[in-house]
Design a protein around this motif. Sequence first.
Motif, PDB file in Angstrom:
ATOM      1  N   ARG A 333     -52.416  50.942 -14.355  1.00 34.77           N
ATOM      2  CA  ARG A 333     -52.297  52.560 -14.788  1.00 34.77           C
ATOM      3  C   ARG A 333     -53.225  53.614 -13.834  1.00 34.77           C
ATOM      4  O   ARG A 333     -52.768  54.631 -13.534  1.00 34.77           O
ATOM      5  N   THR A 334     -54.302  52.597 -13.438  1.00 35.07           N
ATOM      6  CA  THR A 334     -55.252  53.713 -12.746  1.00 35.07           C
ATOM      7  C   THR A 334     -54.627  53.930 -11.345  1.00 35.07           C
ATOM      8  O   THR A 334     -54.545  54.833 -10.705  1.00 35.07           O
ATOM      9  N   ALA A 369     -54.268  57.757 -18.397  1.00 37.65           N
ATOM     10  CA  ALA A 369     -54.708  56.596 -18.116  1.00 37.65           C
ATOM     11  C   ALA A 369     -56.206  56.514 -18.290  1.00 37.65           C
ATOM     12  O   ALA A 369     -56.618  55.360 -18.760  1.00 37.65           O
TER      13      ALA A 369
END
Length: 426
Positions: A333-334, A369
């Motif tokens: 997600r990052t 995130a």
Amino acid sequence: MGVGAEEVVWGGRTLGETPAKVHRMANPPAVPGAAALERMMDFDLSEEQRLVRRTVREFAEKEIHPHVERYEAEERYPTELIAKLPPMGLMGPMIPERFGGSFSDVLTYGVICEELARIDWVVASVVSVSNSLLASSILKAGTEAQQERWLPKIASGETLCSACLTEPGGGTDLGNLKTTATRVDGGWRLTGTKVFISHAAHAGLFFVVASIDVSKKHKGVTAFLLDPKGESAEGLTIGEFPMRTLKRDNLAEVHFENCFVPDEGLLGEPGGGFPILGAALDTGRFSVAARCIGQAQRCIDLAVPYASEREAFGQSIGQFQMIQEKIANMICRTEAARALVYRLGRMKDAGVARASLESSMAKLTASQAAVENALDAIQIHGGYGLSTEYEVGRLLLEAKSLEFGEGTSELHKKIIAETALGLRKQ
Ligand SMILES: Cc1cc2nc3c(=O)[nH]c(=O)nc-3n(C[C@H](O)[C@H](O)[C@H](O)COP(=O)(O)OP(=O)(O)OC[C@H]3O[C@@H](n4cnc5c(N)ncnc54)[C@H](O)[C@@H]3O)c2cc1C
């Protein structure tokens, strides 16, 4: 060999000590796979941009990180830490050199915000408010005199900035302001209240939006540059706003009671403030999104070594698949958010003036995130995740606050969906 092995020494400390000692290290030790993550993070950055990342990261870890928890515990605004930014050229990354700034490109500005936020919310916020909301607006809509008066002072750190947008009645619907601006001889008088205002008690320049005619909604919105310590000090009250987190930011409630702003403080045209605000928030969403990926990254940087070191059932917890799943999710997600944020920066560098859709996508994805990574990082730390001896617990509420600033997640979903449905123009 995991980082918990007795013979690994980092920063003068022998690892494999109790977890309570590990947290005191500014940089958790690199685990064997860390280089692969760094390669992704730097993907497609120029050599100069990579150098900026390395320099800002080193600076933030060395000069800012050791002091953050102390400022938070003492509820003290980090004036001394902020003073370290100007000599590094970090106060004016969106301000051109002719005004004393260090602008090179928008993506580099994003990388700076990302790296500062990886270490401290407040220091990153100072840079992002000053550059995205104030300096960018003054550059776009300001007169020559306004640019000459304020930009060099912002870039040199002499003047800190604050943006007074949110009102007690709501921060999402900014076309429905209740703060009024009334025309008087030589200027304007503002009356109304703003809440949740970062940096207000320490700022020498306010960006304020008020309405010249509330019945006109967004067409009445007018932007002002106000000197809270000089000509507009009278009629201005800055009080404490009670917060559960970010006590070191000294968030404020700002009250204007017939507060005078001279004609020179009008930014743009009367009633022309809404597009100025829109452009400011467009850049603001980029820098806040960049800050979110910095915070999301920090959660990875803290959780991975912890998972390698902490043992349960005779092995490191990083060997359990449920912990691995969390780490995999955090990284994916990052990286997904970073790709959106960097793409947005590149669009701006290519000259796209407004990118509302892409700004909303980047801000929504990155802030989510940051929050989800903080939750996962806390879970990986077990009970220590909520101990004040560890950073990850603090990061959760700080990340959550970024889901509100520069547009809530709901607002961004609305913008994205309405654009897709043809209900809104880009
Ligand atoms: C740490 C921190 C620092 C801040 N710093 C500043 C600052 O420096 N300057 C400043 O001006 N403000 C600042 N803010 C305020 C922030 O910008 C606002 O909190 C934000 O804009 C939301 O406004 P609100 O809190 O009044 O929520 P509201 O606008 O009242 O919204 C409440 C809820 O309703 C939802 N909602 C609203 N409209 C819709 C819709 N049309 N569809 C679906 N859902 C909707 C929102 O998403 C939210 O979930 C800060 C806030 C925090 C937490």
